[in-house]
Scaffold this motif. Structure first.
Motif, mmCIF file in Angstrom:
data_model
loop_
_atom_site.group_PDB
_atom_site.id
_atom_site.type_symbol
_atom_site.label_atom_id
_atom_site.label_comp_id
_atom_site.label_asym_id
_atom_site.label_seq_id
_atom_site.Cartn_x
_atom_site.Cartn_y
_atom_site.Cartn_z
ATOM 1 N N HIS A 151 0.810 -1.225 0.000
ATOM 2 C CA HIS A 151 0.000 0.000 0.000
ATOM 3 C C HIS A 151 0.843 1.275 0.000
ATOM 4 C CE1 HIS A 151 0.757 0.226 4.361
ATOM 5 N NE2 HIS A 151 0.546 -1.070 4.368
ATOM 6 N N GLU A 191 0.271 4.064 -2.797
ATOM 7 C CA GLU A 191 -0.108 5.444 -2.506
ATOM 8 C C GLU A 191 0.852 6.432 -3.157
ATOM 9 O OE1 GLU A 191 -0.635 6.065 1.646
ATOM 10 O OE2 GLU A 191 -2.357 4.715 1.796
ATOM 11 N N ARG A 226 -1.932 9.384 -3.685
ATOM 12 C CA ARG A 226 -3.147 9.440 -2.866
ATOM 13 C C ARG A 226 -3.039 10.582 -1.858
ATOM 14 N NH1 ARG A 226 -6.575 4.571 -0.204
ATOM 15 N NH2 ARG A 226 -7.787 5.806 1.271
ATOM 16 N N GLN A 273 -2.974 12.855 1.353
ATOM 17 C CA GLN A 273 -2.662 12.573 2.746
ATOM 18 C C GLN A 273 -3.442 13.527 3.648
ATOM 19 O OE1 GLN A 273 -0.681 9.922 3.655
ATOM 20 N NE2 GLN A 273 -0.778 9.507 1.448
ATOM 21 N N ALA A 296 -6.650 5.435 -6.944
ATOM 22 C CA ALA A 296 -6.282 4.858 -5.648
ATOM 23 C C ALA A 296 -7.509 4.454 -4.847
ATOM 24 C CB ALA A 296 -5.442 5.861 -4.851
#
Length: 338
Positions: free
Chosen positions: A188, A192, A197, A199, A288
């Motif tokens: 993962h 990411e 992706r 945060q 994602a």
């Protein structure tokens, strides 16, 4: 794919409620308070999950203090949404559906089991690619044989080979998606980074010591900010993350049971401090949030779940037919030359 429904069927006494006509939901503040006081030495409620439907309960995941015997464990508090009464406390991974879930992605060996499965999935993907190359019909006669267009007697070993190739080709698109999404969830951190992706923001919240936290005002504030959105999870403010965290699901959200949009609210004033709007993410970032829903089938609602379920059955057929073909080829008696 159906873990929540199966869990409710197996544990209806603690997961389902008898709704009385005209009953009003309990205030969220009472539900959060029940979650935090269900176990001694509870630090905070990390996630309060909305009931799946009107006849089921809230699920609250709580973080424990270091002196608690439950510290480091994923404790789940079940709360009646109408009375705010705790119906049960259980540890995730110790009841049937969560145990199966844990077995599926770690083999009960923590991160080492997950890494093993991740590298095994990569090998399976390579094996699938090789299998497609070897099994893909390369002539009209091969297609006629594969689709059984010419009715002729075929021995059992030939039928098994035909079923093996045909099943593999039919399930190939779904099978490859399942392998790739499974790999992405195990690795993962790398995933990411690849898909950028979003945060959680680093927020500084100035709280007034004389003012109380307005938990019951959080959801109305969410509704005001995004009228057409549906809240799915609430996270309490903590020292590390001082804002109230609300996970939101929008109409076009692939995560039907979770949500991909988020709001961070000031816990006292309900002011929106930051947002993660799924609609405004790039295509790369949106990808994602599609990975888990594609793996479980929930992105396409019930048809998607059934498609993944059927693909699982076809995988079983592939395994049996492939194993038998290997056995017959490996151990078949050699012909004697005369």
């Amino acid at each position: 794919m159906f873990d929540h429904a199966i869990d409710e069927w197996l544990n209806s006494d603690i997961l389902l409620t008898n709704v009385v006509a005209g009953s009003s939901p309990a205030p969220i503040s009472e539900v959060m308070s029940a979650a935090k006081t269900a176990l001694p030495d509870t630090s905070y409620v990390s996630s309060l999950r909305k009931p799946r439907h009107e006849n089921t309960v809230f699920m609250a995941y709580v973080e424990m203090q270091k002196q608690s015997p439950y510290y480091g464990k994923r404790m789940e508090v079940l709360i009646n949404p109408y009375t705010a009464e705790v119906t049960a406390v259980r540890e995730w991974g110790h009841y049937f559906t969560s145990f199966i879930y844990l077995l599926h992605f770690t083999l009960l060996l923590d991160e080492y089991g997950a890494l093993f499965l991740g590298f095994l999935a990569i090998l399976i993907l390579l094996n699938v690619i090789i299998g497609v190359y070897l099994g893909w019909p390369k002539s009209k006669a091969a297609w006629d044989w594969l689709l059984a267009r010419k009715h002729r007697k075929t021995p059992l070993i030939g039928k098994l080979r035909r079923w093996h190739i045909l099943t593999g080709l039919i399930s190939l698109p779904v099978f490859v998606i399942l392998i790739l999404t499974g790999i992405s969830m195990i690795f993962h951190d790398q995933t990411e980074a690849i898909f950028d992706r979003p945060q959680p923001p680093k927020l500084v919240v100035d709280n007034d010591p004389a003012q109380s936290i307005a938990i019951d005002s959080w959801l109305p504030s969410v509704k005001t900010h995004w009228p057409d959105a549906e809240w799915m999870r609430i996270g309490q403010p903590t020292t590390a993350s001082p804002a109230a965290t609300i996970t939101i699901r929008k109409a076009n959200d692939p995560r039907k049971t979770g949500g991909s949009s988020m709001l961070w609210l000031h816990p006292q004033t309900n002011q929106v401090l930051a947002e993660q709007n799924y609609d405004k993410l790039s295509v790369r970032q949106k990808t994602a949030f599609w990975l888990f829903p594609l793996h479980s089938g929930e992105a396409l609602h019930m048809p998607g779940r059934l498609l993944v379920f059927i693909c699982g059955l076809l995988t079983t057929i592939l395994t049996i037919a492939g194993g038998w073909l290997w056995y017959k080829r490996k151990f078949r008696p050699k012909r004697r030359l005369t």
